[in-house]
Write a protein that holds these residues in place. Sequence first.
Motif, PDB file in Angstrom:
ATOM      1  N   MET A   1       0.835  -1.204   0.000  1.00 24.62           N
ATOM      2  CA  MET A   1       0.000   0.000   0.000  1.00 24.62           C
ATOM      3  C   MET A   1       0.871   1.256   0.000  1.00 24.62           C
ATOM      4  SD  MET A   1      -3.441  -0.403   2.246  1.00 24.62           S
ATOM      5  CE  MET A   1      -2.707  -0.880   3.801  1.00 24.62           C
ATOM      6  N   THR A   2       0.427   2.269  -0.723  1.00 19.19           N
ATOM      7  CA  THR A   2       1.181   3.512  -0.767  1.00 19.19           C
ATOM      8  C   THR A   2       1.046   4.232   0.569  1.00 19.19           C
ATOM      9  OG1 THR A   2      -0.705   4.770  -1.518  1.00 19.19           O
ATOM     10  CG2 THR A   2       0.663   3.768  -3.226  1.00 19.19           C
ATOM     11  N   PRO A   3       2.026   5.082   0.910  1.00 18.58           N
ATOM     12  CA  PRO A   3       1.915   5.819   2.169  1.00 18.58           C
ATOM     13  C   PRO A   3       0.621   6.638   2.232  1.00 18.58           C
ATOM     14  CG  PRO A   3       4.080   6.181   1.157  1.00 18.58           C
ATOM     15  CD  PRO A   3       3.267   5.376   0.187  1.00 18.58           C
ATOM     16  N   GLU A   4       0.209   7.219   1.099  1.00 15.07           N
ATOM     17  CA  GLU A   4      -0.998   8.058   1.103  1.00 15.07           C
ATOM     18  C   GLU A   4      -2.220   7.214   1.446  1.00 15.07           C
ATOM     19  OE1 GLU A   4      -1.902  10.227  -2.563  1.00 15.07           O
ATOM     20  OE2 GLU A   4      -4.020  10.050  -2.062  1.00 15.07           O
ATOM     21  N   PHE A   5      -2.287   6.026   0.823  1.00 19.24           N
ATOM     22  CA  PHE A   5      -3.445   5.166   1.060  1.00 19.24           C
ATOM     23  C   PHE A   5      -3.475   4.698   2.511  1.00 19.24           C
ATOM     24  CE2 PHE A   5      -6.044   1.357   0.892  1.00 19.24           C
ATOM     25  CZ  PHE A   5      -7.123   1.808   0.160  1.00 19.24           C
ATOM     26  N   ASN A   6      -2.275   4.316   2.992  1.00 26.20           N
ATOM     27  CA  ASN A   6      -2.115   3.919   4.389  1.00 26.20           C
ATOM     28  C   ASN A   6      -2.619   4.969   5.345  1.00 26.20           C
ATOM     29  OD1 ASN A   6      -1.159   1.577   5.428  1.00 26.20           O
ATOM     30  ND2 ASN A   6       0.918   1.907   4.636  1.00 26.20           N
ATOM     31  N   ILE A   8      -4.690   7.454   4.780  1.00 26.72           N
ATOM     32  CA  ILE A   8      -6.149   7.635   4.727  1.00 26.72           C
ATOM     33  C   ILE A   8      -6.830   6.524   5.521  1.00 26.72           C
ATOM     34  CG2 ILE A   8      -8.157   7.670   3.192  1.00 26.72           C
ATOM     35  CD1 ILE A   8      -6.191   8.761   1.004  1.00 26.72           C
ATOM     36  N   GLN A   9      -6.342   5.308   5.281  1.00 29.78           N
ATOM     37  CA  GLN A   9      -6.900   4.138   5.959  1.00 29.78           C
ATOM     38  C   GLN A   9      -6.784   4.277   7.474  1.00 29.78           C
ATOM     39  OE1 GLN A   9      -8.351   1.877   4.328  1.00 29.78           O
ATOM     40  NE2 GLN A   9      -8.023  -0.166   5.179  1.00 29.78           N
ATOM     41  N   GLN A  10      -5.604   4.688   7.913  1.00 32.32           N
ATOM     42  CA  GLN A  10      -5.325   4.709   9.344  1.00 32.32           C
ATOM     43  C   GLN A  10      -6.024   5.864  10.068  1.00 32.32           C
ATOM     44  OE1 GLN A  10      -1.154   4.438  10.119  1.00 32.32           O
ATOM     45  NE2 GLN A  10      -1.432   4.553  12.357  1.00 32.32           N
ATOM     46  N   TYR A  11      -6.021   7.031   9.448  1.00 31.90           N
ATOM     47  CA  TYR A  11      -6.465   8.204  10.193  1.00 31.90           C
ATOM     48  C   TYR A  11      -7.841   8.735   9.785  1.00 31.90           C
ATOM     49  CZ  TYR A  11      -1.692   8.201  11.795  1.00 31.90           C
ATOM     50  OH  TYR A  11      -0.499   7.822  12.340  1.00 31.90           O
ATOM     51  N   PHE A  12      -8.265   8.421   8.581  1.00 33.26           N
ATOM     52  CA  PHE A  12      -9.494   9.080   8.131  1.00 33.26           C
ATOM     53  C   PHE A  12     -10.602   8.122   7.696  1.00 33.26           C
ATOM     54  CE2 PHE A  12      -6.137  12.365   7.275  1.00 33.26           C
ATOM     55  CZ  PHE A  12      -6.517  13.195   8.319  1.00 33.26           C
ATOM     56  N   THR A  13     -10.449   6.850   8.027  1.00 27.46           N
ATOM     57  CA  THR A  13     -11.493   5.898   7.645  1.00 27.46           C
ATOM     58  C   THR A  13     -12.235   5.392   8.877  1.00 27.46           C
ATOM     59  OG1 THR A  13     -10.134   5.240   5.771  1.00 27.46           O
ATOM     60  CG2 THR A  13     -11.986   3.822   6.313  1.00 27.46           C
TER      61      THR A  13
END
Length: 318
Positions: A1-6, A8-13
């Motif tokens: 997973m890209t850092p950006e996707f990570n 989003i997943q970790q902090y904004f989902t």
Amino acid sequence: MTPEFNLIQQYFTRPAAQADLGVGDDAALISVTPGQQMAISADMLVAGTHFFADADPYQLGWKSLAVNISDMAAMGAQPKWATLAIALPEINERWLAEFSRGFFACAEKFNVDLIGGDTTRGPLTISVQIMGEVAAGKALQRAGAKIGDEIWVSGCLGDAALALAHTLSKFNLPEAEFASCAKALHTPQPRVSLGLALLGLANSAIDVSDGLLADLGHILQCSKVGAEIHLTNIPKSSIVSNYFSINAVRQMALVGGDDYELCFTAPYKAHAEISRLGEYLDIPLSVIGQITGNTGLVVRGFNHEILDFKETGFDHFA
Ligand code: ADP
Ligand code: MG
């Protein structure tokens, strides 16, 4: 997973209870309740303009959503969904954890789902769009004020501006007073329940974000009416009261921003019901003056004299 996707997943989902599809696809999907209109608004916070780059990230997260929710309150809308577009100079895990904790604390308190957004590298900028619902044709607007309406303000004015003045070393507050005013500045509490309750009662409304005189001025301009308000009636905390003999502090209550209270107008026949509403909701509500058929806004001082305010509020391009 890209850092950006990570990220989003970790902090904004988070699960979106009020959406058909939340974060994770190319677009979110929502269903609007039949008979309701959508109310949509966006507010952008730029580091160095709206907050200090080293601002507490939890408070920044709270405030970036709260100021948007306040716009829903001013329309009498129920806030439901938000998107968050954020530019970050770097990936700072501690900052992101605190920012999202503050953002979601506010989201949970006011029942708002974060349903999407965008994340990019750049100078720290936070742009939130809020969406809500209001019964079709019933929203409170700036344009409804009628001659003879009473002008009401919720809560009290000036605390946030006083905290900002202290932070900028333009005013000196004792520690405990600063702490109290700083809460108003950094974690404003939008008046959603009041806005909803004013549907059908108030003729016009606005939230006080740029200072009372400027924001009431918007109601007057949109409604093509004038107003007269009285300095004596401006609602203030015990702290602002302590310093109200100082001209600069009176200015903070009238033209300082960041209060996020509601200013609304209503016919006199609604007075008793609005007073009862304030008691029921446990929100202080004060009549500060009335709408007139003149042009412009007249502010009367303690001896009924007309006061002259050169600076009427915050304008980013002034
Ligand atoms: P796309 O490239 O298709 O625009 P993105 O990779 O930007 O998709 O975003 C992936 C998903 O994450 C989308 O659902 C988007 O709405 C969501 N998203 C991106 N950034 C944020 C954010 N800061 N907060 C909430 N959701 C976000
Ligand atoms: Mg994108």
